[in-house]
Motif scaffolding. Structure first.
Motif, PDB file in Angstrom:
ATOM      1  N   LEU A 201       0.834  -1.196   0.000  1.00 52.12           N
ATOM      2  CA  LEU A 201       0.000   0.000   0.000  1.00 52.12           C
ATOM      3  C   LEU A 201       0.872   1.251   0.000  1.00 52.12           C
ATOM      4  O   LEU A 201       0.615   2.200  -0.762  1.00 52.12           O
ATOM      5  N   LEU A 202       1.906   1.271   0.840  1.00 48.22           N
ATOM      6  CA  LEU A 202       2.791   2.426   0.884  1.00 48.22           C
ATOM      7  C   LEU A 202       3.428   2.668  -0.482  1.00 48.22           C
ATOM      8  O   LEU A 202       3.533   3.813  -0.938  1.00 48.22           O
ATOM      9  N   ALA A 203       3.835   1.598  -1.148  1.00 49.75           N
ATOM     10  CA  ALA A 203       4.430   1.741  -2.480  1.00 49.75           C
ATOM     11  C   ALA A 203       3.433   2.353  -3.458  1.00 49.75           C
ATOM     12  O   ALA A 203       3.797   3.223  -4.266  1.00 49.75           O
ATOM     13  N   ALA A 204       2.182   1.916  -3.393  1.00 52.53           N
ATOM     14  CA  ALA A 204       1.167   2.460  -4.296  1.00 52.53           C
ATOM     15  C   ALA A 204       0.940   3.944  -4.029  1.00 52.53           C
ATOM     16  O   ALA A 204       0.777   4.741  -4.963  1.00 52.53           O
ATOM     17  N   ILE A 205       0.951   4.322  -2.756  1.00 53.20           N
ATOM     18  CA  ILE A 205       0.770   5.734  -2.404  1.00 53.20           C
ATOM     19  C   ILE A 205       1.936   6.570  -2.913  1.00 53.20           C
ATOM     20  O   ILE A 205       1.758   7.645  -3.488  1.00 53.20           O
ATOM     21  N   LEU A 206       3.162   6.077  -2.715  1.00 52.23           N
ATOM     22  CA  LEU A 206       4.342   6.833  -3.132  1.00 52.23           C
ATOM     23  C   LEU A 206       4.455   6.916  -4.648  1.00 52.23           C
ATOM     24  O   LEU A 206       4.954   7.915  -5.192  1.00 52.23           O
ATOM     25  N   ARG A 207       4.023   5.892  -5.339  1.00 52.71           N
ATOM     26  CA  ARG A 207       4.003   5.955  -6.806  1.00 52.71           C
ATOM     27  C   ARG A 207       2.995   7.003  -7.277  1.00 52.71           C
ATOM     28  O   ARG A 207       3.229   7.719  -8.254  1.00 52.71           O
ATOM     29  N   ARG A 208       1.886   7.081  -6.574  1.00 53.81           N
ATOM     30  CA  ARG A 208       0.844   8.061  -6.940  1.00 53.81           C
ATOM     31  C   ARG A 208       1.274   9.480  -6.588  1.00 53.81           C
ATOM     32  O   ARG A 208       0.911  10.439  -7.289  1.00 53.81           O
ATOM     33  N   TYR A 209       2.074   9.625  -5.517  1.00 49.40           N
ATOM     34  CA  TYR A 209       2.485  10.951  -5.039  1.00 49.40           C
ATOM     35  C   TYR A 209       4.015  10.979  -4.929  1.00 49.40           C
ATOM     36  O   TYR A 209       4.584  10.702  -3.869  1.00 49.40           O
ATOM     37  N   PRO A 210       4.695  11.306  -6.006  1.00 53.28           N
ATOM     38  CA  PRO A 210       6.159  11.199  -6.060  1.00 53.28           C
ATOM     39  C   PRO A 210       6.912  12.173  -5.167  1.00 53.28           C
ATOM     40  O   PRO A 210       8.112  11.990  -4.947  1.00 53.28           O
ATOM     41  N   ASP A 211       6.252  13.184  -4.612  1.00 51.03           N
ATOM     42  CA  ASP A 211       6.945  14.128  -3.730  1.00 51.03           C
ATOM     43  C   ASP A 211       6.922  13.680  -2.267  1.00 51.03           C
ATOM     44  O   ASP A 211       7.578  14.310  -1.424  1.00 51.03           O
ATOM     45  N   SER A 212       6.194  12.628  -1.953  1.00 48.91           N
ATOM     46  CA  SER A 212       6.124  12.138  -0.573  1.00 48.91           C
ATOM     47  C   SER A 212       7.168  11.058  -0.332  1.00 48.91           C
ATOM     48  O   SER A 212       7.639  10.399  -1.259  1.00 48.91           O
ATOM     49  N   ARG A 213       7.502  10.892   0.924  1.00 48.29           N
ATOM     50  CA  ARG A 213       8.402   9.831   1.356  1.00 48.29           C
ATOM     51  C   ARG A 213       7.683   8.975   2.389  1.00 48.29           C
ATOM     52  O   ARG A 213       6.667   9.390   2.964  1.00 48.29           O
ATOM     53  N   GLY A 214       8.224   7.765   2.636  1.00 50.46           N
ATOM     54  CA  GLY A 214       7.511   6.854   3.508  1.00 50.46           C
ATOM     55  C   GLY A 214       8.371   6.183   4.554  1.00 50.46           C
ATOM     56  O   GLY A 214       9.596   6.099   4.428  1.00 50.46           O
ATOM     57  N   VAL A 215       7.688   5.706   5.599  1.00 50.52           N
ATOM     58  CA  VAL A 215       8.286   4.870   6.635  1.00 50.52           C
ATOM     59  C   VAL A 215       7.446   3.603   6.705  1.00 50.52           C
ATOM     60  O   VAL A 215       6.221   3.674   6.898  1.00 50.52           O
ATOM     61  N   LEU A 216       8.078   2.462   6.528  1.00 55.76           N
ATOM     62  CA  LEU A 216       7.383   1.179   6.642  1.00 55.76           C
ATOM     63  C   LEU A 216       7.722   0.587   8.002  1.00 55.76           C
ATOM     64  O   LEU A 216       8.879   0.282   8.290  1.00 55.76           O
ATOM     65  N   PHE A 217       6.699   0.428   8.837  1.00 56.65           N
ATOM     66  CA  PHE A 217       6.901   0.003  10.221  1.00 56.65           C
ATOM     67  C   PHE A 217       6.119  -1.282  10.483  1.00 56.65           C
ATOM     68  O   PHE A 217       4.903  -1.340  10.303  1.00 56.65           O
ATOM     69  N   ASP A 218       6.840  -2.314  10.912  1.00 59.68           N
ATOM     70  CA  ASP A 218       6.201  -3.583  11.278  1.00 59.68           C
ATOM     71  C   ASP A 218       7.238  -4.424  12.005  1.00 59.68           C
ATOM     72  O   ASP A 218       8.407  -4.024  12.124  1.00 59.68           O
ATOM     73  N   ILE A 219       6.810  -5.603  12.463  1.00 56.93           N
ATOM     74  CA  ILE A 219       7.769  -6.494  13.121  1.00 56.93           C
ATOM     75  C   ILE A 219       8.802  -6.946  12.097  1.00 56.93           C
ATOM     76  O   ILE A 219       8.558  -6.935  10.886  1.00 56.93           O
ATOM     77  N   ALA A 220       9.962  -7.360  12.591  1.00 57.73           N
ATOM     78  CA  ALA A 220      11.098  -7.641  11.707  1.00 57.73           C
ATOM     79  C   ALA A 220      10.779  -8.698  10.660  1.00 57.73           C
ATOM     80  O   ALA A 220      11.158  -8.560   9.488  1.00 57.73           O
ATOM     81  N   THR A 221      10.073  -9.773  11.059  1.00 55.45           N
ATOM     82  CA  THR A 221       9.778 -10.840  10.101  1.00 55.45           C
ATOM     83  C   THR A 221       8.832 -10.363   9.007  1.00 55.45           C
ATOM     84  O   THR A 221       8.861 -10.880   7.887  1.00 55.45           O
ATOM     85  N   ALA A 222       7.995  -9.379   9.314  1.00 53.38           N
ATOM     86  CA  ALA A 222       7.032  -8.888   8.318  1.00 53.38           C
ATOM     87  C   ALA A 222       7.712  -8.036   7.256  1.00 53.38           C
ATOM     88  O   ALA A 222       7.382  -8.129   6.069  1.00 53.38           O
ATOM     89  N   ILE A 223       8.659  -7.182   7.667  1.00 49.34           N
ATOM     90  CA  ILE A 223       9.282  -6.283   6.688  1.00 49.34           C
ATOM     91  C   ILE A 223      10.539  -6.888   6.062  1.00 49.34           C
ATOM     92  O   ILE A 223      11.138  -6.276   5.179  1.00 49.34           O
TER      93      ILE A 223
END
Length: 359
Positions: A201-223
């Motif tokens: 989902l974060l990737a889809a948002i960032l592709r749609r809005y190229p001026d934004s940046r993201g933080v992906l937060f989850d447990i280690a095994t998930a990310i």
């Protein structure tokens, strides 16, 4: 002359005994577990993939799946009776439009979701649903040796954990771009996807809005498997990976915190705790937002997927689906006010909360 017990049964609310249409409908509802059980087995065996190139005979399918041919035929016949697969006059089976969603590689595939729904503790929770109604407590922990759903998957059920993660990934691949298009995420320079898994989902948002940046937060095994997904989407250089538990805290310095299909997994007190951690991380910024992308239960008697999902949440892990009022109540308890609930891909809405001034 003695009267039999059958003779003593009264007519039901004035209906004639010959009017059985509604009775049949209820019988089919009660047989829903038989339908679901049949489809989960066929999904696990990968039968739809085997039929993707054309019809095949049951002995051939049985050999390919390591199955007992006469029993496999019975499962396929039952599935065909509800429009999933079809039996030809020559005895071979073929795909139907519904069966195509049990193929592994079609857009919107439900194969892994069906496979996962047959996981023994998920399935067996419903056998103890009456206990949940009496006590308000889920049955999952006792079936999983005291572990919650996610602990159990990661520690004890790798096969079904894999199916679950694939199911969520496939659903996100299909829905994420539409969610990204349904709300103005671009007004936030830095967006955190809390419990975001591989970051689809974060990737889809960032592709749609190229001026934004993201933080992906989850447990280690998930990310752990997120980097190739982010690379493939061309956004890896704009995403910071942070491992942790949202029950303990979340990253600060973020303009919007997105939680998609996270809150419904947990009881109210735990959700309030997570939202309070987010409120602490936001600090004094009045323009920051929390964006909960989850089911919003409609009122009234109309059918809605989330009303049934709510029962699954109740019996498995103690989570719940929520109405608009219930979402607003949770946010208020954590220090937010509800700005609006925005429409997005069914069965979800986007619940937008802004921080209230600290007292």
């Amino acid at each position: 002359m003695a009267t039999s017990s059958v003779d003593r049964i009264p007519a039901s609310h004035g209906r004639s005994h010959g009017d059985r249409g509604e009775q049949h409908e209820v019988m089919m509802m009660l047989a829903g577990k038989w339908v679901a059980g049949t489809l989960t087995v066929l999904a696990r065996l990968g039968v739809a993939d085997l039929l993707a190139r054309g019809p095949r005979a049951v002995p051939d399918l049985a050999a390919a799946t390591g199955s007992h041919a006469p029993t496999l035929y019975r499962f396929l016949r039952a599935a065909a009776s509800v429009g999933v697969f079809a039996e030809r006059e020559d005895g071979r089976f073929e795909l139907t439009p519904k069966a195509e969603y049990l193929c592994s590689d079609v857009p919107g595939t439900l194969r892994y979701l069906a496979y996962f729904y047959g996981e023994p503790t998920v399935w067996n929770c419903f056998g103890y649903a009456a206990d949940t109604v009496r006590t308000g407590e889920p049955n999952g922990r006792r079936l999983r040796n005291g572990k919650n759903f996610f602990e159990y998957l990661e520690q004890d059920a790798p096969e079904f954990a894999s199916a679950f993660h694939k199911a969520m990934s496939e659903l996100n691949d299909e829905r994420a771009p539409r969610i990204a298009d349904s709300f103005d995420f671009g007004r936030f320079p830095r967006i955190a996807d809390i419990g975001g898994g591989q970051g689809r989902l974060l990737a889809a948002i960032l592709r749609r809005y190229p001026d934004s940046r993201g933080v992906l937060f989850d447990i280690a095994t998930a990310i752990a498997t997120a980097p190739p997904v982010l690379e493939a989407q061309g956004v890896a250089d704009r995403v910071e990976l942070v491992a942790g538990s949202f029950f303990d805290g979340v990253p600060s310095g973020v303009d919007a915190y997105v939680l998609k299909a996270v809150m419904h997994d947990w009881a109210d007190d735990l959700c309030v705790g997570v939202l309070k951690r987010i409120r602490e991380a936001i600090g004094p910024d009045p323009d920051a937002r929390v964006l909960i992308i989850d089911g919003v239960l409609p009122t009234g008697n109309d059918p809605h997927y989330s009303k049934l999902m709510d029962i699954a949440m109740a019996v498995t892990n103690g989570g719940r689906e929520r109405t608009a009022h219930e979402w607003s109540t949770l946010l208020a308890e954590a220090g937010f006010e509800t700005v609006a609930i925005h429409p997005t891909v069914e069965p979800h809405g986007i619940v937008e909360g802004r921080p209230l001034p600290r007292r």
